[in-house]
Scaffold this active site. Sequence first.
Site, short mmCIF file in Angstrom:
data_model
loop_
_atom_site.label_atom_id
_atom_site.label_comp_id
_atom_site.label_asym_id
_atom_site.label_seq_id
_atom_site.Cartn_x
_atom_site.Cartn_y
_atom_site.Cartn_z
N ASN A 70 33.69 44.53 40.28
CA ASN A 70 34.22 43.23 39.89
C ASN A 70 35.60 43.06 40.55
OD1 ASN A 70 35.42 41.04 38.58
ND2 ASN A 70 34.51 41.53 36.60
N TRP A 109 38.04 41.49 39.75
CA TRP A 109 39.14 41.46 38.79
C TRP A 109 39.71 42.85 38.52
CZ3 TRP A 109 36.35 37.93 34.67
CH2 TRP A 109 36.32 36.62 35.17
N GLN A 133 42.03 40.23 42.23
CA GLN A 133 42.11 38.78 42.43
C GLN A 133 43.33 38.21 41.71
OE1 GLN A 133 38.46 36.93 41.26
NE2 GLN A 133 39.29 34.86 41.30
N CYS A 171 37.13 34.78 44.14
CA CYS A 171 36.43 36.06 43.96
C CYS A 171 35.46 36.30 45.12
CB CYS A 171 35.69 36.08 42.63
SG CYS A 171 34.45 34.78 42.45
N HIS A 210 30.31 34.49 39.40
CA HIS A 210 31.38 35.40 39.86
C HIS A 210 30.79 36.33 40.90
CE1 HIS A 210 35.18 37.47 39.45
NE2 HIS A 210 34.58 38.60 39.12
#
Length: 637
Positions: free
Chosen positions: A281, A283, A72, A78, A249
């Site tokens: 995740n 990220w 991201q 997200c 998230h």
Amino acid sequence: MVVSYVGQSFSALRKQCQQKGVLFEDPLFPTTDQSLFYQSNRIGSVTWKRPKELCSNPHLFVDGISAHDLHQGQLGNCWFVAACSSLASREALWRKVIPDWKDQEWDEDKPESYAGIFHFRFWRFGEWVDVVIDDRLPTANGELVYCHSNDSNEFWSALVEKAYAKMCGCYEALDGGNTADALVDFTGGVSEPLDLVETGFKDDKEKRDELFERVLKVHNREGLISCSIRATTAADMEARLACGLVKGHAYAVTDVRRVRLGHGLLAYFRSDKLTMIRMRNPWGQREWNGPWSDSSEEWKKVSSSEREKIGVTVQDDGEFWMTFDDFIANFTDLILCRLINTSYLSFHKTWEETVIRGSWIRNGDTLLNRTGGCTNNKQSFLQNPQYVFDVKKPEDEILICLQQKDRRASLREGRGENLAIGFDIHRVELNRTYRMHATQEKVGGSTYINSRSVSVRLELKEGRYVIIPTTFDPGLEGEFLLRIFTDVPSNCKELTLDKPPKTCWSGLCGYPSLVTQVHILRAAGLAGQDSDGASDPYVIISCEGQKVRSPVNKDTRSPAFDTKGLFYRKKVKQPISIKLYNHNLLIDSFLGQVTMPAEQGSFQQTLHLKGRGDRSDSDLPGTITVAIVTSSLLTTI
């Protein structure tokens, strides 16, 4: 069928660029702030660069496509990146979103064929839409501003994100959203959100086990799954918990399976298996640090071959395993995007799909208004669009999805907020062909939410039903898509007329002056005509040449019919006939009958069954309970 977004043809545009020897520059998504923001510049100076300006050897894919490719960027999307991570694990699905990927890939042997143009496909409002973009990407300090890959020369994720941003109006329009919407856009499936708190999964092991089977089935049948931990305050958004998870998230679910415990050959003869789920995740970092996290001691209970088989890695790449119990204990929301199989050439269940486009349109005439709002608005609720469908089996699983048109592209004009939408389902008369004017038995419905789509899966008994899709508040206009999935064709169609239309023959043949609803509630004490002392009764309601027949009730002398018929009547003095029969293999046998006058008003009666012909005055075993409503106003019922 695939349609071109805003009329741009990828093949025609690429051919033009190749003939002229130039790289494509998209006039509809220029390298200006209007393609980045709908409000104002929030990130400072941006330079648009083509992949060749960022690296010497760009590719769509480096070593294939994987959930690990995505990271991201400087957007709160997200939800979109998590959906992309799920998509990357399904080759059949990403090949739809990224069509002809080999043809779009950089060709090192023919660099002159490259035209700086790509296209991607998304399922939008009932059809696949082909979105064309150029390859100019926003950068700051020589780095991609938004979604990017682990490999600096891999660009599929950045380009897919740009195409999606174009379709939504600009990049900033992707800031905040619903993973369920992106999953549907990538698949054409149906997203089913589940609240893991309110539905009692945390406290009920049996429910958890049933849910795991559902999640496993969706995963094994190529569906996409996402999950999150609800943030209840603005301060909670993206707050990291002590366990390593992040609130507010979206996580992509990348695997679901039973993991075998133990080592060596003996493990194969043991039944010890853990129900486990793997997540990522977006990220690309920050993982669960509890039991069964990447480097935890628990993995010593699993053989090295089993760990290798399920792809356990010890690195901070954002992907991690949890037991399903720990997952339920920590996460609050789960989204299952099911791919609905409508192909008859399949070993799995095949659904019958009905797709209807409709609109909520405001009108001052109450009979023409279609913006009635939810059931809180008792005076206007039934002014909404109405759709009738049939369940033709004794019981059938029904899946209903209501989707509104995406409004993100209107954010710049201040009209980008989704409407709060939902629907109710009412069981109605078996022969209803005109709009409802009074609410009937509600058998299901959705919650109201300002999501692009809401869906409900439920079991319905044989009969006729009306779906009423609505906005929460009355007077709001918009377009919607209604999708209904059943086991057998449902004959779904919109109810547009309020009453029988007057024609040129009405003067000669007459026009109805009364409407009557006959509701057969139940019967009791019927003759037991079968060898087991029971019967298989059903009822037929007859009125002015029309007949309504109920489903058969099996093995009972006291059936609960709950069957309705609706009749628009010209011969108001002609009684209504109600006959009961026992269903047999060859010839059905008579159980009794009653006749009912239908004067204006409403009443309920329990009547003794009579014979027929010469025995019409004699009583037969059993009674029947009937409720009748009759009105001279044809738009009453």
